[in-house]
Design a protein around this motif. Structure first.
Motif, PDB file in Angstrom:
ATOM      1  N   GLY A 231       0.885  -1.309   0.207  1.00  0.00           N
ATOM      2  CA  GLY A 231      -0.141   0.218  -0.005  1.00  0.00           C
ATOM      3  C   GLY A 231       0.971   1.315   0.044  1.00  0.00           C
ATOM      4  O   GLY A 231       0.317   2.423   0.012  1.00  0.00           O
ATOM      5  N   GLY A 232       2.249   1.110   0.285  1.00  0.00           N
ATOM      6  CA  GLY A 232       2.988   2.014   0.091  1.00  0.00           C
ATOM      7  C   GLY A 232       3.984   2.307  -1.393  1.00  0.00           C
ATOM      8  O   GLY A 232       3.828   1.426  -2.398  1.00  0.00           O
ATOM      9  N   THR A 233       4.760   3.299  -1.366  1.00  0.00           N
ATOM     10  CA  THR A 233       5.576   3.266  -2.423  1.00  0.00           C
ATOM     11  C   THR A 233       7.166   3.072  -1.953  1.00  0.00           C
ATOM     12  O   THR A 233       7.586   3.870  -0.933  1.00  0.00           O
ATOM     13  CB  THR A 233       5.502   4.915  -3.222  1.00  0.00           C
ATOM     14  N   ALA A 234       7.878   2.497  -2.820  1.00  0.00           N
ATOM     15  CA  ALA A 234       9.073   2.252  -2.557  1.00  0.00           C
ATOM     16  C   ALA A 234      10.124   2.541  -3.650  1.00  0.00           C
ATOM     17  O   ALA A 234       9.831   2.608  -4.760  1.00  0.00           O
ATOM     18  CB  ALA A 234       9.341   0.829  -2.143  1.00  0.00           C
ATOM     19  N   GLU A 235      11.410   3.157  -3.491  1.00  0.00           N
ATOM     20  CA  GLU A 235      12.300   3.402  -4.320  1.00  0.00           C
ATOM     21  C   GLU A 235      13.787   3.128  -3.646  1.00  0.00           C
ATOM     22  O   GLU A 235      14.085   2.926  -2.423  1.00  0.00           O
ATOM     23  CB  GLU A 235      12.176   4.846  -4.630  1.00  0.00           C
ATOM     24  N   GLY A 236      14.798   2.895  -4.548  1.00  0.00           N
ATOM     25  CA  GLY A 236      16.066   2.578  -4.231  1.00  0.00           C
ATOM     26  C   GLY A 236      17.148   2.047  -5.033  1.00  0.00           C
ATOM     27  O   GLY A 236      16.703   2.360  -6.368  1.00  0.00           O
ATOM     28  N   ASP A 237      18.247   1.375  -4.800  1.00  0.00           N
ATOM     29  CA  ASP A 237      18.993   1.122  -5.701  1.00  0.00           C
ATOM     30  C   ASP A 237      19.883  -0.176  -5.328  1.00  0.00           C
ATOM     31  O   ASP A 237      19.982  -0.251  -4.344  1.00  0.00           O
ATOM     32  CB  ASP A 237      19.939   2.422  -5.917  1.00  0.00           C
ATOM     33  N   ILE A 238      20.058  -0.875  -6.179  1.00  0.00           N
ATOM     34  CA  ILE A 238      21.124  -2.032  -6.082  1.00  0.00           C
ATOM     35  C   ILE A 238      22.304  -2.017  -6.698  1.00  0.00           C
ATOM     36  O   ILE A 238      22.455  -1.848  -7.872  1.00  0.00           O
ATOM     37  CB  ILE A 238      20.441  -3.328  -6.072  1.00  0.00           C
ATOM     38  N   THR A 239      23.355  -2.249  -6.159  1.00  0.00           N
ATOM     39  CA  THR A 239      24.932  -2.497  -6.709  1.00  0.00           C
ATOM     40  C   THR A 239      25.525  -3.930  -6.426  1.00  0.00           C
ATOM     41  O   THR A 239      25.613  -4.094  -5.357  1.00  0.00           O
ATOM     42  CB  THR A 239      25.740  -1.498  -6.399  1.00  0.00           C
ATOM     43  N   ALA A 240      25.667  -4.502  -7.488  1.00  0.00           N
ATOM     44  CA  ALA A 240      26.250  -6.005  -7.136  1.00  0.00           C
ATOM     45  C   ALA A 240      27.633  -5.882  -7.997  1.00  0.00           C
ATOM     46  O   ALA A 240      27.666  -5.956  -9.283  1.00  0.00           O
ATOM     47  CB  ALA A 240      25.441  -7.126  -7.753  1.00  0.00           C
ATOM     48  N   ASP A 241      28.607  -6.137  -7.409  1.00  0.00           N
ATOM     49  CA  ASP A 241      29.973  -6.408  -8.097  1.00  0.00           C
ATOM     50  C   ASP A 241      30.507  -7.796  -8.040  1.00  0.00           C
ATOM     51  O   ASP A 241      30.919  -8.116  -6.954  1.00  0.00           O
ATOM     52  CB  ASP A 241      31.027  -5.205  -7.016  1.00  0.00           C
ATOM     53  N   SER A 243      32.882  -8.774 -10.042  1.00  0.00           N
ATOM     54  CA  SER A 243      34.319  -8.551 -10.454  1.00  0.00           C
ATOM     55  C   SER A 243      35.408  -9.085  -9.408  1.00  0.00           C
ATOM     56  O   SER A 243      36.540  -9.405  -9.735  1.00  0.00           O
ATOM     57  CB  SER A 243      34.651  -7.408 -10.998  1.00  0.00           C
ATOM     58  N   ILE A 244      34.936  -8.863  -8.202  1.00  0.00           N
ATOM     59  CA  ILE A 244      35.905  -9.173  -6.924  1.00  0.00           C
ATOM     60  C   ILE A 244      35.544 -10.535  -6.350  1.00  0.00           C
ATOM     61  O   ILE A 244      34.318 -11.007  -6.497  1.00  0.00           O
ATOM     62  CB  ILE A 244      35.914  -8.096  -6.084  1.00  0.00           C
ATOM     63  N   ARG A 245      36.303 -11.142  -5.440  1.00  0.00           N
ATOM     64  CA  ARG A 245      35.935 -12.417  -4.742  1.00  0.00           C
ATOM     65  C   ARG A 245      36.275 -11.826  -3.272  1.00  0.00           C
ATOM     66  O   ARG A 245      37.401 -11.674  -3.032  1.00  0.00           O
ATOM     67  CB  ARG A 245      36.756 -13.535  -5.211  1.00  0.00           C
ATOM     68  N   PRO A 246      35.484 -12.193  -2.390  1.00  0.00           N
ATOM     69  CA  PRO A 246      33.811 -12.505  -2.433  1.00  0.00           C
ATOM     70  C   PRO A 246      33.162 -11.380  -3.289  1.00  0.00           C
ATOM     71  O   PRO A 246      33.457 -10.283  -3.103  1.00  0.00           O
ATOM     72  CB  PRO A 246      33.541 -12.717  -1.351  1.00  0.00           C
ATOM     73  N   GLU A 247      32.172 -11.662  -3.934  1.00  0.00           N
ATOM     74  CA  GLU A 247      31.285 -10.546  -4.574  1.00  0.00           C
ATOM     75  C   GLU A 247      30.667  -9.802  -3.695  1.00  0.00           C
ATOM     76  O   GLU A 247      30.373 -10.054  -2.485  1.00  0.00           O
ATOM     77  CB  GLU A 247      30.181 -11.593  -5.359  1.00  0.00           C
ATOM     78  N   SER A 248      30.492  -8.712  -4.001  1.00  0.00           N
ATOM     79  CA  SER A 248      29.850  -7.523  -2.906  1.00  0.00           C
ATOM     80  C   SER A 248      28.728  -7.013  -3.197  1.00  0.00           C
ATOM     81  O   SER A 248      28.499  -7.019  -4.500  1.00  0.00           O
ATOM     82  CB  SER A 248      30.868  -6.424  -2.654  1.00  0.00           C
ATOM     83  N   PHE A 249      27.691  -6.613  -2.371  1.00  0.00           N
ATOM     84  CA  PHE A 249      26.392  -6.129  -2.697  1.00  0.00           C
ATOM     85  C   PHE A 249      26.357  -5.134  -1.880  1.00  0.00           C
ATOM     86  O   PHE A 249      26.622  -4.814  -0.738  1.00  0.00           O
ATOM     87  CB  PHE A 249      25.262  -7.290  -2.479  1.00  0.00           C
ATOM     88  N   ALA A 281      16.451   1.328   4.805  1.00  0.00           N
ATOM     89  CA  ALA A 281      17.470   0.252   4.723  1.00  0.00           C
ATOM     90  C   ALA A 281      18.571   0.717   3.950  1.00  0.00           C
ATOM     91  O   ALA A 281      18.494   1.664   2.797  1.00  0.00           O
ATOM     92  CB  ALA A 281      17.225  -1.144   4.348  1.00  0.00           C
ATOM     93  N   SER A 282      19.877   0.524   4.595  1.00  0.00           N
ATOM     94  CA  SER A 282      21.090   0.933   3.977  1.00  0.00           C
ATOM     95  C   SER A 282      22.172  -0.029   4.281  1.00  0.00           C
ATOM     96  O   SER A 282      22.651   0.010   5.432  1.00  0.00           O
ATOM     97  CB  SER A 282      21.709   2.296   4.326  1.00  0.00           C
ATOM     98  N   LEU A 283      22.163  -1.345   3.452  1.00  0.00           N
ATOM     99  CA  LEU A 283      22.833  -2.486   3.796  1.00  0.00           C
ATOM    100  C   LEU A 283      24.232  -2.617   2.793  1.00  0.00           C
ATOM    101  O   LEU A 283      24.115  -2.433   1.342  1.00  0.00           O
ATOM    102  CB  LEU A 283      21.844  -3.518   3.805  1.00  0.00           C
ATOM    103  N   THR A 284      25.121  -3.282   3.104  1.00  0.00           N
ATOM    104  CA  THR A 284      26.205  -4.021   2.407  1.00  0.00           C
ATOM    105  C   THR A 284      26.298  -5.195   2.809  1.00  0.00           C
ATOM    106  O   THR A 284      26.234  -5.687   4.105  1.00  0.00           O
ATOM    107  CB  THR A 284      27.563  -2.982   2.428  1.00  0.00           C
ATOM    108  N   ALA A 285      26.882  -6.235   1.930  1.00  0.00           N
ATOM    109  CA  ALA A 285      27.278  -7.397   2.440  1.00  0.00           C
ATOM    110  C   ALA A 285      28.242  -8.143   1.166  1.00  0.00           C
ATOM    111  O   ALA A 285      28.407  -7.418   0.177  1.00  0.00           O
ATOM    112  CB  ALA A 285      26.031  -8.350   2.220  1.00  0.00           C
ATOM    113  N   HIS A 286      29.094  -9.222   1.718  1.00  0.00           N
ATOM    114  CA  HIS A 286      29.803  -9.943   0.582  1.00  0.00           C
ATOM    115  C   HIS A 286      29.804 -11.229   0.849  1.00  0.00           C
ATOM    116  O   HIS A 286      29.398 -11.872   1.915  1.00  0.00           O
ATOM    117  CB  HIS A 286      30.986  -9.417   0.503  1.00  0.00           C
ATOM    118  N   GLY A 287      30.052 -11.974  -0.160  1.00  0.00           N
ATOM    119  CA  GLY A 287      29.866 -13.666  -0.188  1.00  0.00           C
ATOM    120  C   GLY A 287      29.524 -14.202  -1.290  1.00  0.00           C
ATOM    121  O   GLY A 287      28.698 -13.535  -2.208  1.00  0.00           O
TER     122      GLY A 287
END
Length: 477
Positions: A231-241, A243-249, A281-287
């Motif tokens: 019932g709401g409006t969402a906006e955001g962005d996603i980056t997946a790299d 090219s590196i190991r482990p992959e990052s998000f 939400a503002s999150l980072t992760a890798h794996g």
């Protein structure tokens, strides 16, 4: 204009005209439908599936290419793909040299059904198909791929989950892949747009999904992403790299003016909160797998809401009843805070006390709810988690181990106007079977119930105390 230039223009125009006349004559004379059976046979052999072209085939002039109508791809289990119209645009000059180069590829009203069986096999896989590791891939490029008004259904037979995408439109421009034996994700590049009218899985419905994607050298940027959800409006962005190991998000996300009722209904939670809220939400992760990603998850996650209604309980009356009898636990009030953005997993072992099985003077009001968490390496710390009603304020502090699904001594407290704890109760142990501690005031003071309340208040209000909470939620006036 000089006579020479006029002659050049006339000659050029005549050549182009003759070329178009010749092309039109070829299209008119060649009946590509006479090759339909051979095309079906070749496509079936290449795909390992039965390919049927029910409609007509033909050649188009602008743009030059081949089209076919009413196409069906199926195996023994059923249909995998049906397409109302397929158009393949071809580069004409390479074709004159007997080179087949695809410039455009368009699917109109495709309907795709993907099924994953209990053994983990997909219906589009070929029986006995094996991938040869280290093999060299042939480079590939195409100017444009278009998919319009598509439908996609994904069914997991093991779990029974069904996901449907309706009115799916995809445009991919300048798609190219390298010719090395490396991972395709490292060599692919393109720019594209996706929009989908509706995405549905059980009670979860996402509408007006929009996203722009760019890929180059293993880095995928999806921005912006917008959608209507809960019932709401969402906006955001996603980056997946990749090219590196482990992959990052990396994920940035904001959902405003969503309905609590639709939020919990979609997640099949028996929460009876009404009103609107905001999730950020503002999150980072890798794996390389879900556990590694969770172990590295870091950032911020929050839920906020004002003037929320509770059908099943009046928190003020619930606390008043607790003060009179000392027979109830109030960890379930804390569940309103735990069951924020992180609580879908963390609250699965809480029965929401008898709060949702019985009515405690309801309905009630939460004037302000704030559930803000700092996350570091998969552990969420309650940085500013509190709610205020008409007469009371409740807060929690402690940590949630999201990797091992453990409460790290999470404490729920009823506060006074100085932010000091009047009563506390601890939650520890696994999410699935948490240990609920005793109320601290009951442990420390003896005597009749009414005297307990009087003594507890006098100890807190009459002397100095350690401030339990000093966040953004103010004590009700």
């Amino acid at each position: 204009m000089s006579v020479r230039k006029k002659r050049i223009l006339i000659i050029t125009g005549a050549i182009v005209l003759l070329f178009l006349i010749a092309a039109a004559a070829i299209i008119a004379l060649i009946d590509i439908n006479s090759y339909k059976a051979k095309i079906e046979s070749a496509a079936s052999e290449a795909m390992g599936k039965e390919v049927i072209i029910k409609g007509r085939m033909g050649l188009s002039l602008f743009p030059f290419g081949i089209y076919a109508r009413d196409i069906l791809v199926r195996n023994k289990e059923g249909d995998i793909l049906s397409v109302e119209k397929l158009h393949i645009g071809l580069a004409l000059v390479p074709l004159l040299k007997k080179q087949f180069r695809v410039r455009e590829f368009e699917l109109v009203r495709p309907s795709v059904t993907i099924v994953k069986d209990a053994a983990g096999r997909y219906n589009f896989e070929r029986v006995g198909e094996k991938t040869v590791s280290g093999s060299t891939r042939t480079s590939f490029s195409i100017n444009e791929i278009k998919l319009s008004h598509g439908v996609l259904v994904y069914l997991d037979k093991k779990t029974g989950n069904r996901t449907e995408l309706k009115d799916l439109n995809v445009t991919i421009n300048d798609l190219s892949t390298g010719s090395t034996g490396e991972d395709t994700l490292m060599n692919i590049s393109f720019a594209g747009k996706i929009n989908c009218g509706e995405i549905r899985r059980k009670n979860l419905v996402i509408e007006k999904f929009r996203a722009e994607i760019k890929a180059s050298k293993g880095i995928f940027n999806i921005t912006p992403v917008t959608m209507d959800i809960f019932g709401g409006t969402a906006e955001g962005d996603i980056t997946a790299d990749m090219s590196i190991r482990p992959e990052s998000f990396k994920l940035n996300f904001k959902l405003i003016k969503f309905s609590f009722e639709k939020f919990y209904a979609a997640l099949e939670k028996k929460m009876t909160i009404g009103g609107e809220g905001t999730i950020t939400a503002s999150l980072t992760a890798h794996g390389k797998d879900s556990r590694q990603i969770m172990q590295s998850l870091s950032g911020e996650f929050s839920l906020r809401g004002d003037n929320l209604s509770i059908r099943a309980m009046d928190i003020d009356k619930f606390i008043s009843k607790f003060e009179e009898t000392q027979k109830f636990t109030f960890t379930d009030i804390g569940a309103f805070l735990i069951a924020g953005p992180l609580g879908m997993a963390a609250s699965k072992g809480l029965s929401y006390g008898n709060v949702y099985l019985q009515t405690y003077g309801g309905p009630g009001i939460i004037r302000k709810l704030n559930s803000y968490w700092d996350i570091k390496d998969g552990v969420a710390d309650a940085a500013d988690c509190a709610l205020a009603t008409e007469r009371n304020r409740v807060a929690i502090k402690g940590k949630l181990d999201l990797v091992n699904e453990i409460y790290n001594d999470l404490i729920v407290a009823i506060l006074d106007d100085n932010g000091c704890s009047r009563f506390e109760q601890k939650i520890s142990g696994p999410f699935s079977s948490p240990r609920i501690g005793a109320v601290s005031a009951v442990q420390s003071i003896g005597g009749p119930v009414l005297n307990l309340l009087t003594k507890a208040k006098s100890l807190v209000n009459g002397g100095k105390c350690e401030e339990f909470y000093h966040g953004s939620v103010q004590h009700p006036k």
